[in-house]
Design a protein around this motif. Structure first.
Motif, PDB file in Angstrom:
ATOM      1  N   ARG A 115       0.824  -1.183   0.109  1.00  0.00           N
ATOM      2  CA  ARG A 115       0.018   0.272   0.052  1.00  0.00           C
ATOM      3  C   ARG A 115       0.915   1.220   0.069  1.00  0.00           C
ATOM      4  NH1 ARG A 115      -3.812  -0.428   4.964  1.00  0.00           N
ATOM      5  NH2 ARG A 115      -1.921  -0.837   5.951  1.00  0.00           N
ATOM      6  N   ALA A 116       0.257   2.319  -0.578  1.00  0.00           N
ATOM      7  CA  ALA A 116       1.258   3.641  -0.845  1.00  0.00           C
ATOM      8  C   ALA A 116       1.588   4.100   0.828  1.00  0.00           C
ATOM      9  CB  ALA A 116       0.548   4.580  -1.371  1.00  0.00           C
ATOM     10  N   GLU A 117       0.698   3.965   1.695  1.00  0.00           N
ATOM     11  CA  GLU A 117       1.240   4.376   2.983  1.00  0.00           C
ATOM     12  C   GLU A 117       2.121   3.734   3.536  1.00  0.00           C
ATOM     13  OE1 GLU A 117      -0.756   4.701   7.304  1.00  0.00           O
ATOM     14  OE2 GLU A 117      -2.015   3.822   5.796  1.00  0.00           O
ATOM     15  N   THR A 118       2.248   2.245   3.467  1.00  0.00           N
ATOM     16  CA  THR A 118       3.339   1.428   4.137  1.00  0.00           C
ATOM     17  C   THR A 118       4.687   1.764   3.201  1.00  0.00           C
ATOM     18  OG1 THR A 118       1.747  -0.387   4.374  1.00  0.00           O
ATOM     19  CG2 THR A 118       4.102  -1.061   4.285  1.00  0.00           C
ATOM     20  N   ARG A 119       4.599   2.073   2.035  1.00  0.00           N
ATOM     21  CA  ARG A 119       5.798   2.071   1.122  1.00  0.00           C
ATOM     22  C   ARG A 119       6.456   3.483   1.580  1.00  0.00           C
ATOM     23  NH1 ARG A 119       3.747   2.071  -3.212  1.00  0.00           N
ATOM     24  NH2 ARG A 119       3.400   4.382  -3.736  1.00  0.00           N
ATOM     25  N   GLU A 120       5.350   4.498   1.809  1.00  0.00           N
ATOM     26  CA  GLU A 120       6.105   5.762   2.138  1.00  0.00           C
ATOM     27  C   GLU A 120       6.661   5.719   3.806  1.00  0.00           C
ATOM     28  OE1 GLU A 120       2.576   8.442   2.232  1.00  0.00           O
ATOM     29  OE2 GLU A 120       2.550   8.342  -0.283  1.00  0.00           O
ATOM     30  N   ARG A 121       6.148   5.019   4.480  1.00  0.00           N
ATOM     31  CA  ARG A 121       6.616   4.823   5.833  1.00  0.00           C
ATOM     32  C   ARG A 121       8.107   4.085   5.884  1.00  0.00           C
ATOM     33  NH1 ARG A 121       1.693   2.629   8.060  1.00  0.00           N
ATOM     34  NH2 ARG A 121       2.836   0.685   8.424  1.00  0.00           N
ATOM     35  N   VAL A 122       8.303   3.052   4.990  1.00  0.00           N
ATOM     36  CA  VAL A 122       9.453   2.430   4.890  1.00  0.00           C
ATOM     37  C   VAL A 122      10.418   3.462   4.347  1.00  0.00           C
ATOM     38  CG1 VAL A 122      10.666   0.424   3.748  1.00  0.00           C
ATOM     39  CG2 VAL A 122       8.357   0.049   4.733  1.00  0.00           C
ATOM     40  N   GLU A 123      10.302   3.907   3.233  1.00  0.00           N
ATOM     41  CA  GLU A 123      11.182   4.957   2.459  1.00  0.00           C
ATOM     42  C   GLU A 123      11.445   5.957   3.567  1.00  0.00           C
ATOM     43  OE1 GLU A 123       9.159   6.404  -0.860  1.00  0.00           O
ATOM     44  OE2 GLU A 123       9.371   4.333  -2.005  1.00  0.00           O
ATOM     45  N   ARG A 124      10.545   6.571   4.377  1.00  0.00           N
ATOM     46  CA  ARG A 124      10.886   7.726   5.127  1.00  0.00           C
ATOM     47  C   ARG A 124      11.869   7.126   6.124  1.00  0.00           C
ATOM     48  NH1 ARG A 124       6.174   8.527   7.572  1.00  0.00           N
ATOM     49  NH2 ARG A 124       5.591   9.562   5.744  1.00  0.00           N
ATOM     50  N   ALA A 125      11.583   5.944   6.922  1.00  0.00           N
ATOM     51  CA  ALA A 125      12.586   5.272   7.828  1.00  0.00           C
ATOM     52  C   ALA A 125      13.995   5.035   7.088  1.00  0.00           C
ATOM     53  CB  ALA A 125      12.014   3.959   8.288  1.00  0.00           C
ATOM     54  N   LEU A 126      14.030   4.549   6.212  1.00  0.00           N
ATOM     55  CA  LEU A 126      15.352   4.525   5.296  1.00  0.00           C
ATOM     56  C   LEU A 126      16.024   5.815   5.277  1.00  0.00           C
ATOM     57  CD1 LEU A 126      14.203   1.935   2.464  1.00  0.00           C
ATOM     58  CD2 LEU A 126      15.617   1.266   4.342  1.00  0.00           C
ATOM     59  N   ARG A 127      15.389   6.677   5.085  1.00  0.00           N
ATOM     60  CA  ARG A 127      16.129   8.163   4.899  1.00  0.00           C
ATOM     61  C   ARG A 127      16.546   8.564   6.259  1.00  0.00           C
ATOM     62  NH1 ARG A 127      11.907   9.211   1.333  1.00  0.00           N
ATOM     63  NH2 ARG A 127      10.799  10.541   2.908  1.00  0.00           N
ATOM     64  N   ASP A 128      15.589   8.455   7.180  1.00  0.00           N
ATOM     65  CA  ASP A 128      15.977   8.869   8.700  1.00  0.00           C
ATOM     66  C   ASP A 128      17.063   8.095   9.236  1.00  0.00           C
ATOM     67  OD1 ASP A 128      13.875  10.774   7.967  1.00  0.00           O
ATOM     68  OD2 ASP A 128      12.403   9.784   9.297  1.00  0.00           O
ATOM     69  N   LEU A 129      17.061   6.920   9.208  1.00  0.00           N
ATOM     70  CA  LEU A 129      18.085   6.149   9.780  1.00  0.00           C
ATOM     71  C   LEU A 129      19.328   5.921   8.794  1.00  0.00           C
ATOM     72  CD1 LEU A 129      15.843   3.335  11.304  1.00  0.00           C
ATOM     73  CD2 LEU A 129      16.987   5.301  12.354  1.00  0.00           C
ATOM     74  N   ASN A 130      19.464   6.772   7.531  1.00  0.00           N
ATOM     75  CA  ASN A 130      20.621   6.577   6.574  1.00  0.00           C
ATOM     76  C   ASN A 130      20.839   5.057   6.492  1.00  0.00           C
ATOM     77  OD1 ASN A 130      22.517   7.671   5.049  1.00  0.00           O
ATOM     78  ND2 ASN A 130      24.018   7.779   6.713  1.00  0.00           N
ATOM     79  N   TYR A 131      19.798   4.333   6.083  1.00  0.00           N
ATOM     80  CA  TYR A 131      20.129   2.866   6.053  1.00  0.00           C
ATOM     81  C   TYR A 131      21.021   2.538   4.892  1.00  0.00           C
ATOM     82  CZ  TYR A 131      19.666  -2.097   5.165  1.00  0.00           C
ATOM     83  OH  TYR A 131      19.548  -3.337   4.934  1.00  0.00           O
ATOM     84  N   ARG A 132      22.060   1.748   5.049  1.00  0.00           N
ATOM     85  CA  ARG A 132      22.911   1.292   3.935  1.00  0.00           C
ATOM     86  C   ARG A 132      22.883  -0.193   3.814  1.00  0.00           C
ATOM     87  NH1 ARG A 132      22.260   5.688   2.902  1.00  0.00           N
ATOM     88  NH2 ARG A 132      23.621   7.446   2.366  1.00  0.00           N
ATOM     89  N   PRO A 133      22.805  -0.698   2.671  1.00  0.00           N
ATOM     90  CA  PRO A 133      22.718  -2.250   2.601  1.00  0.00           C
ATOM     91  C   PRO A 133      24.029  -2.915   2.884  1.00  0.00           C
ATOM     92  CG  PRO A 133      21.610  -1.454   0.527  1.00  0.00           C
ATOM     93  CD  PRO A 133      22.273  -0.248   1.689  1.00  0.00           C
ATOM     94  N   ASN A 134      23.930  -4.212   3.948  1.00  0.00           N
ATOM     95  CA  ASN A 134      25.292  -4.641   4.054  1.00  0.00           C
ATOM     96  C   ASN A 134      25.727  -5.565   3.070  1.00  0.00           C
ATOM     97  OD1 ASN A 134      27.244  -6.290   5.048  1.00  0.00           O
ATOM     98  ND2 ASN A 134      26.331  -6.228   7.290  1.00  0.00           N
ATOM     99  N   ARG A 135      26.758  -5.264   2.372  1.00  0.00           N
ATOM    100  CA  ARG A 135      27.065  -5.744   1.262  1.00  0.00           C
ATOM    101  C   ARG A 135      27.637  -7.234   1.468  1.00  0.00           C
ATOM    102  NH1 ARG A 135      24.245  -4.005  -3.394  1.00  0.00           N
ATOM    103  NH2 ARG A 135      24.173  -1.833  -3.461  1.00  0.00           N
ATOM    104  N   ALA A 136      28.283  -7.334   2.565  1.00  0.00           N
ATOM    105  CA  ALA A 136      29.015  -8.662   3.125  1.00  0.00           C
ATOM    106  C   ALA A 136      27.907  -9.576   3.320  1.00  0.00           C
ATOM    107  CB  ALA A 136      29.830  -8.261   4.321  1.00  0.00           C
TER     108      ALA A 136
END
Length: 342
Positions: A38-59
């Protein structure tokens, strides 16, 4: 003074899930490219990724998928402008695609060290290899090496395909520019003959002059350095008979201009001088240097793009990368000949 910087703990998908008030499975699905939210769920996840400066763990991703996200680069002469900028562009493109470029310096004059470097790279967990072979002995060794991952070899085309060389194509506008100014007695200060680019540039110069019914009034060689350009010009007796000097690269041209001045020549009043590469300093030579701009960084990006098309097609847009043509940059080091050559 050495200061240790703090190392904050990187955010995990569990932190993102708590921030977005969703399950960690939802975050994982989003990161894998799943679109059925749902659009609301996607927006919450994207906002959390930005706010926490999430970076994938490549290893961790590499362990989970049994894939490597490292590319090895075998390089020579990193202090030269062209190779350094090419590697810079290659590293940028690799990083954009989520890969790390591991640079391994090699010495073609040390056969055992070169063999060890090749064996070390082939034994590592890498997704692919880019190998830079600007000189004959390195090209021969790399062409005979066996790797177990995709490999792209970056080198100059041979004599039969010399016209395809971007380095070579830069000589045409230089010669056309000088002849257009009225120069007919043109000398050449070339690069080291064991470099394929140096040989291609000299061949291109001779062909460009021949199209105007001319031939070099004299040829001498350096090793890409300012010191070699200075020494070569000090020892070139034929300079009394030329009105223009084409130099194989900007660094060599710097030493050449100093030597010309020491010998009593005025640049460009007595002798026009051109370079090649358009280094950042070329605009600040005395006089500012007429030269050819080569986008080496784009060449590095193109090389990694071609390698990614073989190891990870999803990271590239498709199609063959377009190499930019050389660009003539006219500055104050060239002018019409003011009088017959001395």
């Amino acid at each position: 003074m050495v200061t240790e910087l703090p190392q904050p703990k990187p955010a995990t998908i569990y932190d993102v899930a708590r921030e977005a008030k969703v399950s960690h499975q939802t975050v994982a699905l989003y990161l894998r490219g799943h679109t059925g939210f749902r659009a609301e769920t996607r927006e919450r996840v994207e906002r959390a990724l930005r706010d926490l400066n999430y970076r994938p763990n490549r290893a961790a991703r590499a362990l989970a998928t049994r894939r490597s996200y490292r590319i090895a680069a075998l390089v020579y002469e990193m202090l030269e402008i062209g190779p350094a900028k090419t590697i810079q562009g290659a590293a940028e493109r690799a990083r954009e695609a989520g890969y790390l470029l591991d640079v391994v310096a090699v010495d073609p004059d040390d056969a055992s060290a070169l063999d060890r470097a090749i064996e070390t790279v082939d034994a590592q967990d890498v997704a692919g290899v880019v190998a830079f072979a600007p000189v004959d002995q390195l090209l021969g060794r790399l062409e005979g090496a066996t790797f177990h991952v995709p490999v792209l070899l970056e080198t100059e085309p041979g004599d039969e395909a010399q016209a395809e060389s971007i380095h070579s194509r830069g000589l045409d506008p230089i010669v056309d520019h000088l002849v257009g100014l009225g120069h007919t007695r043109i000398g050449y200060l070339g690069g080291p003959p064991d470099w394929l680019a140096a040989r291609n540039r000299e061949t291109a110069l001779r062909e460009a002059l021949a199209r105007h019914g001319l031939e070099p009034a004299g040829v001498v060689y350096g090793n890409w350095s300012s010191a070699s350009g200075h020494a070569a010009v000090l020892g070139a007796g034929w300079l009394e008979d030329v009105t223009a000097l084409v130099v194989a690269n900007d660094q060599t041209a710097l030493g050449a201009i100093l030597a010309l001045t020491e010998r009593g020549f005025r640049v460009p009043d007595d002798i026009s001088v051109t370079g090649f590469d358009d280094t950042p300093e070329a605009a600040f030579y005395r006089p500012p240097l007429t030269t050819v701009r080569i986008d080496y960084a784009q060449q590095g990006r193109d090389l990694v793009e071609r390698l990614l098309a073989r190891i990870d097609p999803d990271t590239v847009g498709g199609g063959e990368p377009a190499t930019r043509a050389p660009e003539l940059v006219i500055r104050a080091s060239t002018a019409p000949p003011s009088m017959p050559a001395r």
